[in-house]
Design a protein around this motif. Structure first.
Motif, mmCIF file in Angstrom:
data_model
loop_
_atom_site.group_PDB
_atom_site.id
_atom_site.type_symbol
_atom_site.label_atom_id
_atom_site.label_comp_id
_atom_site.label_asym_id
_atom_site.label_seq_id
_atom_site.Cartn_x
_atom_site.Cartn_y
_atom_site.Cartn_z
ATOM 1 N N ARG A 1 68.664 -0.167 61.204
ATOM 2 C CA ARG A 1 69.818 -0.201 60.195
ATOM 3 C C ARG A 1 69.337 -0.316 58.917
ATOM 4 O O ARG A 1 68.400 -1.206 58.749
ATOM 5 N N ARG A 2 69.590 0.592 58.063
ATOM 6 C CA ARG A 2 68.963 0.686 56.510
ATOM 7 C C ARG A 2 70.209 0.331 55.661
ATOM 8 O O ARG A 2 71.292 0.439 55.812
ATOM 9 N N PHE A 3 69.817 -0.730 54.642
ATOM 10 C CA PHE A 3 70.673 -1.139 53.552
ATOM 11 C C PHE A 3 70.085 -0.867 52.264
ATOM 12 O O PHE A 3 69.058 -1.100 52.190
ATOM 13 N N ASP A 4 70.935 -0.446 51.441
ATOM 14 C CA ASP A 4 70.638 -0.331 49.994
ATOM 15 C C ASP A 4 70.860 -1.889 49.422
ATOM 16 O O ASP A 4 71.986 -2.149 49.608
ATOM 17 N N LEU A 5 69.971 -2.268 48.763
ATOM 18 C CA LEU A 5 70.202 -3.665 48.116
ATOM 19 C C LEU A 5 70.329 -3.583 46.630
ATOM 20 O O LEU A 5 69.245 -3.018 45.910
ATOM 21 N N VAL A 6 71.422 -3.902 46.056
ATOM 22 C CA VAL A 6 71.519 -3.955 44.542
ATOM 23 C C VAL A 6 72.039 -5.182 44.096
ATOM 24 O O VAL A 6 72.707 -5.942 44.765
ATOM 25 N N GLU A 7 71.626 -5.654 42.652
ATOM 26 C CA GLU A 7 71.938 -6.783 42.302
ATOM 27 C C GLU A 7 72.920 -6.604 41.035
ATOM 28 O O GLU A 7 72.612 -5.678 40.196
ATOM 29 N N LEU A 8 73.959 -7.467 41.070
ATOM 30 C CA LEU A 8 74.748 -7.321 39.922
ATOM 31 C C LEU A 8 74.475 -9.022 39.041
ATOM 32 O O LEU A 8 74.822 -10.003 39.395
ATOM 33 N N ASP A 9 73.663 -8.570 38.044
ATOM 34 C CA ASP A 9 73.153 -9.402 37.021
ATOM 35 C C ASP A 9 73.962 -10.123 36.014
ATOM 36 O O ASP A 9 74.787 -9.318 35.909
ATOM 37 N N ARG A 10 73.626 -11.163 35.718
ATOM 38 C CA ARG A 10 74.340 -11.582 34.433
ATOM 39 C C ARG A 10 73.821 -10.920 32.912
ATOM 40 O O ARG A 10 72.751 -10.301 33.174
ATOM 41 N N PHE A 11 74.452 -11.131 32.098
ATOM 42 C CA PHE A 11 74.280 -10.775 30.638
ATOM 43 C C PHE A 11 72.708 -11.250 30.343
ATOM 44 O O PHE A 11 72.665 -12.493 30.478
ATOM 45 N N ARG A 12 71.930 -10.525 29.559
ATOM 46 C CA ARG A 12 70.583 -11.238 29.042
ATOM 47 C C ARG A 12 70.841 -10.801 27.498
ATOM 48 O O ARG A 12 71.643 -10.112 26.920
ATOM 49 N N TYR A 13 70.111 -11.846 26.842
ATOM 50 C CA TYR A 13 69.845 -11.678 25.381
ATOM 51 C C TYR A 13 68.736 -11.671 24.711
ATOM 52 O O TYR A 13 68.344 -12.531 23.844
ATOM 53 N N THR A 14 67.895 -10.798 25.231
ATOM 54 C CA THR A 14 66.434 -10.756 24.749
ATOM 55 C C THR A 14 65.879 -9.533 24.099
ATOM 56 O O THR A 14 65.532 -9.577 22.980
ATOM 57 N N THR A 15 66.432 -8.290 24.545
ATOM 58 C CA THR A 15 65.997 -6.943 23.990
ATOM 59 C C THR A 15 67.149 -6.594 23.265
ATOM 60 O O THR A 15 68.163 -6.953 23.113
ATOM 61 N N PRO A 16 66.856 -5.664 22.215
ATOM 62 C CA PRO A 16 68.135 -4.991 21.531
ATOM 63 C C PRO A 16 69.054 -4.410 22.479
ATOM 64 O O PRO A 16 70.105 -4.679 21.950
ATOM 65 N N GLY A 17 68.496 -3.626 23.325
ATOM 66 C CA GLY A 17 69.707 -3.372 24.280
ATOM 67 C C GLY A 17 70.547 -4.134 24.902
ATOM 68 O O GLY A 17 71.737 -3.936 25.193
ATOM 69 N N GLN A 18 70.017 -5.471 25.327
ATOM 70 C CA GLN A 18 70.521 -6.188 26.069
ATOM 71 C C GLN A 18 71.773 -6.887 25.161
ATOM 72 O O GLN A 18 72.799 -7.268 25.364
ATOM 73 N N ALA B 1 74.780 -4.650 24.510
ATOM 74 C CA ALA B 1 75.589 -4.839 25.603
ATOM 75 C C ALA B 1 76.307 -5.840 25.578
ATOM 76 O O ALA B 1 77.553 -5.789 25.797
ATOM 77 N N PHE B 2 76.073 -7.093 25.321
ATOM 78 C CA PHE B 2 76.588 -8.152 25.194
ATOM 79 C C PHE B 2 77.633 -8.289 24.089
ATOM 80 O O PHE B 2 78.698 -8.754 24.276
ATOM 81 N N HIS B 3 77.411 -7.737 23.101
ATOM 82 C CA HIS B 3 78.142 -7.661 21.843
ATOM 83 C C HIS B 3 79.179 -6.660 22.036
ATOM 84 O O HIS B 3 80.570 -6.740 21.880
ATOM 85 N N ASP B 4 78.980 -5.391 22.733
ATOM 86 C CA ASP B 4 80.007 -4.619 23.377
ATOM 87 C C ASP B 4 81.034 -4.989 24.197
ATOM 88 O O ASP B 4 82.202 -4.892 24.095
ATOM 89 N N HIS B 5 80.576 -5.901 25.168
ATOM 90 C CA HIS B 5 81.433 -6.812 26.037
ATOM 91 C C HIS B 5 82.351 -7.555 25.242
ATOM 92 O O HIS B 5 83.493 -7.905 25.568
ATOM 93 N N LEU B 6 81.883 -8.516 24.240
ATOM 94 C CA LEU B 6 82.711 -9.343 23.522
ATOM 95 C C LEU B 6 83.757 -8.767 22.866
ATOM 96 O O LEU B 6 84.743 -9.102 22.580
#
Length: 419
Positions: A280-297, A300-305
């Motif tokens: 039996r095979r499963f794809d495992l994917v994580e839904l992570d929280r927002f990070r605030y370290t890199t410019p891209g992160q 993304a948080f500013h866009d969400h706000l």
């Protein structure tokens, strides 16, 4: 309400007093699927327009604003987009397969209040919309002599104390099938028949990490769940910290396919469901929280706000209320980037702003908002309730209880000593 009122035809009573649909039944899932996205937010009024309303109209408008703030639309984030693409690809591709081969499943992991269930359900609902439209809302393979119930998607929650029988009953409860006097082999066969007869293409099992792998019943339940993959459905398992829960203890990671591979189900062979000894095979994917370290992160948080701010209805809210100054850093510190905590903070903050007459959000007002996540429908021991940043549980507030006897627990191969 007068004809020249800025709120013509405002009638919230019928919509707000109706209980939310339960997605773990066919009728409830259909009502949620067909009505999602139909909530009409409160119209935007200026402070002068609000003051021009009668006391009754103000009360109704404030009620509508509160309903708007507690029903914020689901926003797409970079993290949820990754999950949505994988789940949609797996469900759609498996649904179009004609060979009787085992369908690869999907495991969606992450911590509590990060939007796993809502993201998966939205993807599944969109798939069902398209599937029904493609078949003109008719069952493409009806079964003679059966009830005409077409359910491309089935959703069930894993019971808190999961056993093979209760898990089967939870799935059959979605279809409204009778389970009262059935034995376990009969229940398993009934699940297989129900999924096939109703044309189910995707089976969502939520809160899967309620299974505790040191319990024999839970090991049998996981074995049974793997057997469901022989039923020509896409199995979507949603849970908290799947990697650390022990669900994949018997599995291995295939570097070539980037999938988790689990051995064939022993439980299914007992009841004759497994036609082949296929892994039996499963794809495992994580839904992570927002990070605030890199410019891209940070972007993304500013866009969400900004998306959140666009849906708020506060009368004195300045532009950039959530995105300007130090507010993004403050919100990140208060919520640790967890989407559910952020929405709860904004939701409670808006109510405080309305009640106090301040009609805007700032750090001073939000400092007085205490986040509380008491939810009887979530299992805190399974990690479904996240830790709130800055909160320290009081020792005196915790009732003294006897510790559970762990002498007979099976801690797995790593926990055993000796040969």
């Amino acid at each position: 309400m007068s004809d020249d009122s800025p709120l013509p035809g405002l009638d919230l009573a019928a919509g707000l007093l109706e209980p939310p649909p339960r997605r773990d039944t066919y009728a409830g899932w259909q009502r949620w699927r067909t009505s999602r996205g139909q909530f009409a937010p409160a119209p935007r009024l200026t402070l002068a327009q609000w003051r021009a309303l009668s006391p009754r109209e103000r009360s109704l408008y404030d009620l509508h604003r509160t309903a708007t703030h507690v029903n914020l639309p689901l926003q797409e984030t970079p993290m949820s987009l990754k999950v949505s693409r994988l789940v949609n690809r797996r469900i759609r591709n498996n649904a179009l397969k004609t060979r009787p081969s085992t369908r690869a499943g999907v495991m969606v992991t992450g911590w509590g209040y990060q939007g796993k269930t809502e993201t998966v359900c939205e993807v599944a609902a969109a798939f069902e919309d398209a599937w029904l439209a493609m078949h003109h809302h008719l069952h493409p393979h009806p079964v003679g002599g059966t009830r005409d119930l077409h359910a491309p998607v089935a959703y069930a929650q894993t019971p808190v104390t999961a056993k093979p029988k209760s898990t089967c009953q939870a799935i059959l409860g979605f279809f409204g099938a009778e389970t009262k006097w059935l034995t376990l082999p009969q229940l398993i066969r009934q699940v297989a028949d129900s999924l096939d007869d109703h044309g189910t293409k995707a089976l969502i099992l939520d809160d899967i990490t309620r299974l505790r792998m040191h319990r024999a019943d839970d090991q049998d339940t996981l074995d049974l769940i793997r057997a469901f993959m022989s039923m020509n459905v896409t199995l979507v398992l949603v849970g908290v910290d799947i990697l650390g829960s022990g669900l994949l203890r018997q599995g291995r990671f295939d570097e070539h396919t980037r999938q988790w591979v689990l051995p064939p189900s022993q439980h299914a062979r007992v009841h004759g469901l497994e036609a082949t000894q296929t892994e039996r095979r499963f794809d495992l994917v994580e839904l992570d929280r927002f990070r605030y370290t890199t410019p891209g992160q940070i972007a993304a948080f500013h866009d969400h706000l900004a998306g959140l701010e666009a849906n708020l209805r506060l009368l004195k809210a300045p532009p950039g209320m959530l995105t300007g100054g130090r507010m993004p850093e403050y919100l990140m510190r208060r919520t640790d980037g967890v989407v559910g905590l952020l929405e709860r903070l904004i939701e409670d903050g808006c109510q405080e702003a309305i009640d106090s007459g301040k009609e805007t959000l700032d750090e001073h007002l939000l400092d007085d908002v205490v986040l509380s996540l008491d939810d009887p429908d979530r299992d805190a021991q399974a990690g479904e309730v996240p830790a709130i940043p800055g909160s320290t549980p009081s020792r005196t507030a915790q009732p003294r209880t006897r510790r559970r006897n762990t002498v007979f627990d099976d801690h797995g191969p790593k926990g055993r000593t000796g040969s």
